[in-house]
Design an enzyme around this catalytic site. Structure first.
Site, short mmCIF file in Angstrom:
data_model
loop_
_atom_site.label_atom_id
_atom_site.label_comp_id
_atom_site.label_asym_id
_atom_site.label_seq_id
_atom_site.Cartn_x
_atom_site.Cartn_y
_atom_site.Cartn_z
N CYS A 1 0.77 -1.44 -0.13
CA CYS A 1 -0.07 -0.04 -0.05
C CYS A 1 0.88 1.44 0.06
CB CYS A 1 -1.12 0.10 1.06
SG CYS A 1 -1.82 -1.41 1.20
N HIS B 1 -3.28 6.86 3.69
CA HIS B 1 -3.77 5.84 3.19
C HIS B 1 -5.19 5.47 3.76
CE1 HIS B 1 -4.12 1.62 1.63
NE2 HIS B 1 -3.74 0.93 2.77
N ASN C 1 -10.06 0.20 0.69
CA ASN C 1 -8.59 0.28 0.62
C ASN C 1 -8.21 -0.14 -0.71
OD1 ASN C 1 -5.96 -0.39 0.64
ND2 ASN C 1 -6.20 -1.33 2.85
#
Ligand code: COA
Length: 315
Positions: free
Chosen positions: A108, A242, A272
């Protein structure tokens, strides 16, 4: 370097929490209260590389740059249907660029890893115009019978074009191996000499360990880039975090003691999206006209590895 253009591309299918509750033992109430996610985009008929190409073209158009003027393409990606060649090669061909390219798997944190690499490439004096594309399809990694992990993720792509400038003020990257807390093993071809069992394993996630790591790492990294650039949280105009879990973002917000307006959110719409998360958010605030020249932006992300990173840059 400085960012001069952004773009993003989403799959067309919107899957809301209600739809998930029809295939999994879950509910809108549970997902919303534990994560902040209401819906996510999931790849159905699209190819991930087509989303990546679309995001790249939009970023080039926003930057007013011809693909022929690119000196490098870096694509952040964890999985896609090609093991080889790299997705950056597909992007390079489709946009008509002539430059070298490679993929990186920074989970990520891919966008921030790519920013730091781009900055180092630029400082080497060899490359000036760099395209970063982040494209992810975690919906092809999770076990769709596992309600804990499958509800968290969404697919998508985003891109940014960078050129010479002095706008990246500080970066802080880190890795500390706890691979078994969040991982996936994919299927490899049969070998007559292999004596180990098949490794194919959908995403395994120990949510609470990831949650604790993410909160601590983000706070540590944000502190580090503040210190390195000589800024305080009150100097920062936008914290682009994030979009993994609203509660992680709220913990970070509480720590830096800055108002809600500085923390734009889109987790409720996309969930996500791994490395695409931060650049999708960046493109949204950019296209909504919320970024002014000279604004200070902090980017922060964390993910499987564990890896984490933060960056402070001037718009
Ligand atoms: N729907 C309904 N119930 C669910 C559920 C779902 N989708 N997923 C888990 N549950 C259940 C669990 O089975 C457990 O039930 P039990 O108490 O009967 O055993 C209960 O909810 C609580 O589970 P728990 O894991 O303690 O919840 P949590 O508050 O830690 O939240 C996460 C779980 C995954 C949302 C949270 O840990 C998280 O977000 N972690 C970070 C994950 C992440 O960001 N990963 C990517 C990083 S890049």
């Amino acid at each position: 370097m400085k960012i001069i253009g952004t773009g993003r591309s989403h799959p067309s299918l919107v899957v809301n929490n209600e739809m998930l509750s029809q295939i999994l033992d879950t509910s809108d109430e549970w997902i919303t209260s534990r994560t902040g996610i209401k819906e996510r985009r999931i790849i159905s008929s699209e190819n991930l590389h087509d989303l990546a190409i679309d995001a790249a073209k939009k970023a080039l158009s926003d930057a007013n740059m011809d693909a022929k003027d690119l000196d490098y393409i870096i694509c952040a990606n964890v999985v896609n249907e090609f093991v080889s060649p790299a997705m950056s090669c597909l992007i390079q061909g489709a946009i008509g660029a002539n430059c070298p390219c490679f993929d990186l798997n920074g989970a990520c944190v891919g966008f921030i890893y790519a920013l730091e690499i781009a900055e180092s490439f630029y400082r080497s004096g060899k490359y000036k115009n760099i395209l970063i594309v982040c494209a992810e399809e975690p919906s092809r990694m999770v076990n769709w019978h596992d309600r804990t992990a499958s509800v968290l993720f969404g697919d998508g792509a985003a891109a940014a074009v960078l050129t010479e400038g002095d706008n990246i003020k500080a970066t802080k990257m880190s890795a500390s191996c706890s691979w078994d807390r969040l991982y996936q093993k994919h299927e490899l071809q049969y070998s007559p000499y292999n004596t180990k069992p098949d490794s194919n394993q959908p995403l395994v996630m120990h949510g609470q360990d990831v949650f604790m790591f993410a909160t601590r790492a983000a706070i540590r990294d944000i502190n580090a880039v503040m210190k390195a650039s000589g800024h305080k949280p009150e100097d920062v105009d936008h914290f682009l975090i994030h979009q993994a879990n609203l509660r992680i973002i709220n913990n970070i917000k509480e720590y830096v003691k800055q108002p809600d307006e500085k923390f734009p959110l889109n987790i409720h719409k996309y969930g996500n999206t791994s490395s695409a998360s931060v650049p999708i958010l960046l493109d949204e605030v950019n296209k909504e006209g919320k970024l002014k020249r000279g604004d200070l932006i902090v980017l922060s992300a964390f993910g499987a590895g564990f890896v984490s990173g933060a960056c402070i840059l001037e718009w």
